[in-house]
Scaffold this active site. Structure first.
Site, PDB file in Angstrom:
ATOM      1  N   ASN A   9       2.085  -4.525   5.569  1.00 49.11           N
ATOM      2  CA  ASN A   9       3.157  -3.991   4.724  1.00 49.11           C
ATOM      3  C   ASN A   9       3.956  -3.030   5.606  1.00 49.11           C
ATOM      4  O   ASN A   9       3.522  -1.909   5.860  1.00 49.11           O
ATOM      5  CB  ASN A   9       2.565  -3.253   3.513  1.00 49.11           C
ATOM      6  CG  ASN A   9       3.645  -2.580   2.684  1.00 49.11           C
ATOM      7  OD1 ASN A   9       4.842  -2.805   2.903  1.00 49.11           O
ATOM      8  ND2 ASN A   9       3.235  -1.750   1.735  1.00 49.11           N
ATOM      9  N   LYS A  11       6.608  -1.590   4.926  1.00 47.19           N
ATOM     10  CA  LYS A  11       7.342  -0.589   4.129  1.00 47.19           C
ATOM     11  C   LYS A  11       8.801  -0.541   4.612  1.00 47.19           C
ATOM     12  O   LYS A  11       9.328  -1.573   5.021  1.00 47.19           O
ATOM     13  CB  LYS A  11       6.640   0.765   4.197  1.00 47.19           C
ATOM     14  CG  LYS A  11       5.141   0.633   3.867  1.00 47.19           C
ATOM     15  CD  LYS A  11       4.416   1.916   3.662  1.00 47.19           C
ATOM     16  CE  LYS A  11       2.964   1.622   3.293  1.00 47.19           C
ATOM     17  NZ  LYS A  11       2.188   2.808   2.976  1.00 47.19           N
ATOM     18  N   HIS A  95       3.107  -1.351  -5.835  1.00 47.84           N
ATOM     19  CA  HIS A  95       2.612  -0.466  -4.782  1.00 47.84           C
ATOM     20  C   HIS A  95       2.712   0.983  -5.254  1.00 47.84           C
ATOM     21  O   HIS A  95       3.647   1.350  -5.955  1.00 47.84           O
ATOM     22  CB  HIS A  95       3.431  -0.670  -3.491  1.00 47.84           C
ATOM     23  CG  HIS A  95       2.784  -0.009  -2.323  1.00 47.84           C
ATOM     24  ND1 HIS A  95       2.883   1.344  -2.101  1.00 47.84           N
ATOM     25  CD2 HIS A  95       2.005  -0.499  -1.327  1.00 47.84           C
ATOM     26  CE1 HIS A  95       2.193   1.651  -1.012  1.00 47.84           C
ATOM     27  NE2 HIS A  95       1.645   0.552  -0.522  1.00 47.84           N
ATOM     28  N   GLU A  97       3.636   3.593  -3.881  1.00 45.05           N
ATOM     29  CA  GLU A  97       4.884   4.286  -3.537  1.00 45.05           C
ATOM     30  C   GLU A  97       5.979   3.953  -4.547  1.00 45.05           C
ATOM     31  O   GLU A  97       6.819   4.793  -4.871  1.00 45.05           O
ATOM     32  CB  GLU A  97       5.301   3.932  -2.101  1.00 45.05           C
ATOM     33  CG  GLU A  97       4.419   4.655  -1.086  1.00 45.05           C
ATOM     34  CD  GLU A  97       4.153   3.906   0.195  1.00 45.05           C
ATOM     35  OE1 GLU A  97       4.876   2.948   0.508  1.00 45.05           O
ATOM     36  OE2 GLU A  97       3.186   4.274   0.891  1.00 45.05           O
ATOM     37  N   GLU A 167      -5.873   0.205  -3.196  1.00 42.91           N
ATOM     38  CA  GLU A 167      -5.332   1.166  -2.240  1.00 42.91           C
ATOM     39  C   GLU A 167      -5.437   2.573  -2.824  1.00 42.91           C
ATOM     40  O   GLU A 167      -4.525   3.021  -3.555  1.00 42.91           O
ATOM     41  CB  GLU A 167      -3.860   0.866  -1.950  1.00 42.91           C
ATOM     42  CG  GLU A 167      -3.618  -0.509  -1.374  1.00 42.91           C
ATOM     43  CD  GLU A 167      -2.330  -0.556  -0.552  1.00 42.91           C
ATOM     44  OE1 GLU A 167      -2.428  -0.794   0.655  1.00 42.91           O
ATOM     45  OE2 GLU A 167      -1.251  -0.324  -1.118  1.00 42.91           O
ATOM     46  N   GLY A 173      -1.780   6.384   4.400  1.00 40.04           N
ATOM     47  CA  GLY A 173      -1.040   7.167   5.388  1.00 40.04           C
ATOM     48  C   GLY A 173      -1.697   8.492   5.746  1.00 40.04           C
ATOM     49  O   GLY A 173      -1.096   9.317   6.425  1.00 40.04           O
ATOM     50  N   SER A 212      -5.165   3.517   5.328  1.00 37.42           N
ATOM     51  CA  SER A 212      -5.614   3.960   6.645  1.00 37.42           C
ATOM     52  C   SER A 212      -6.579   2.983   7.328  1.00 37.42           C
ATOM     53  O   SER A 212      -7.537   3.394   7.996  1.00 37.42           O
ATOM     54  CB  SER A 212      -6.240   5.363   6.574  1.00 37.42           C
ATOM     55  OG  SER A 212      -5.263   6.305   6.173  1.00 37.42           O
TER      56      SER A 212
HETATM   57  P1  13P Z   1      -1.489   2.857   5.590  1.00 34.23           P
HETATM   58  O1  13P Z   1      -2.212   1.732   6.256  1.00 34.23           O
HETATM   59  O2  13P Z   1      -0.372   3.426   6.429  1.00 34.23           O
HETATM   60  O3  13P Z   1      -2.436   3.913   5.091  1.00 34.23           O
HETATM   61  O4  13P Z   1      -0.747   2.251   4.295  1.00 34.23           O
HETATM   62  C1  13P Z   1      -1.467   1.477   3.416  1.00 34.23           C
HETATM   63  C2  13P Z   1      -0.519   0.851   2.468  1.00 34.23           C
HETATM   64  O5  13P Z   1       0.119   1.528   1.660  1.00 34.23           O
HETATM   65  C3  13P Z   1      -0.335  -0.608   2.543  1.00 34.23           C
HETATM   66  O6  13P Z   1       0.337  -1.093   1.437  1.00 34.23           O
END
Ligand code: 13P
Length: 248
Positions: A9, A11, A95, A97, A167, A173, A212
């Site tokens: 992903n 983003k 997601h 976010e 997640e 992150g 992560s």
């Molecule tokens: P990270 O791998 O940067 O922690 O992000 C995970 C994520 O949100 C994947 O959709």
């Protein structure tokens, strides 16, 4: 052939030159014999570039979002048919976010999930608890309510094809992944919830872990019985690191 799916992903990251470097590295090194299955979810403007660049490989393409509407006067939205037109087979839905920063609520996520299924895209439903909810031992309650909110509006049966990505929000992150054992416990619980819809569906549904994931923890996470792969953010932006995570 590996059953594990390793999904990137990206983003809101990337550029045409980033995509062309990434594709060159992946296309020349990837083969299904030595790597897990790969899925790449770039931002919308790069779907076509990624799809053309990887057309001679078995790597799948996905989008990061989908409109809940079929087509028409919805400025800024991207429809399921536009995604299919760009060779997408998968789409992320819900997601964290989008839930927390963009205010996407369960009923919208349910409509997007439904639209994906109706249009033969595989939705990847993202779910997970906050740090606060984890501290209050609410993880299972949150997971249950997030899945139920989607499943209630839809006729799911043993033939339905979707993926769940667990997640935990505190792990995204942060550099603090869930331990393989803790993630396994939640994945087992997710399978138990899906079993209430159908035993076959619980067995066939892939459950990915995200938060992560990196080169150091991927192998152990992917070895757990109910972890069927990973959804990777930050670490998916480095093509050689991403390939290393995907190596069997
Ligand atoms: P990270 O791998 O940067 O922690 O992000 C995970 C994520 O949100 C994947 O959709």
């Amino acid at each position: 052939m590996s059953k594990i799916l390793v999904a990137a992903n990206w983003k809101m990251n990337g550029s045409k030159s980033f995509v062309s470097d990434f594709i060159r590295e992946i296309a020349s090194n990837y083969n299904q014999e030595h790597y897990h299955k790969l899925l790449i979810c770039p931002p919308f403007p790069y779907l076509d570039q990624v799809s053309k660049g990887l057309s001679k490989t078995d790597i799948q393409i996905g989008a990061q979002d989908i409109a809940q509407f079929e087509n028409g006067a919805y400025t800024g939205e991207v429809s399921a048919e536009m995604l299919s037109d760009n060779d997408c087979k998968y789409v992320l839905v819900g997601h964290s976010e989008r839930r927390t920063i963009l205010g996407e609520k369960d009923h919208i996520i349910s409509e997007k999930f439904n639209m994906a299924i109706k249009k033969n895209l595989v939705p990847i439903l993202c779910i997970g608890e906050t740090h606060d909810q984890k501290e209050k031992s609410l993880t299972e309650e949150i997971i249950d309510s997030q899945i139920t909110a989607i499943a209630d509006g839809i006729d799911l049966d043993k033939h339905s094809k979707f993926i769940i990505a667990y997640e935990p929000i505190w792990a995204i992150g942060s550099g603090l992944s869930a331990t393989p054992e803790d993630a396994q416990d939640v994945h087992e619980f997710i399978r138990y919830i899906i079993k209430k819809i159908s035993k076959e569906l619980a067995e066939s549904t892939q459950i990915l872990y995200g938060g992560s994931v990196n080169i150091n923890n991927a192998k152990k996470l992917f070895s757990m019985p109910d972890i069927d792969g990973g959804l990777i953010g930050g670490a998916s932006l480095d093509s050689s690191g991403f390939l290393a995570i995907a190596k069997q």
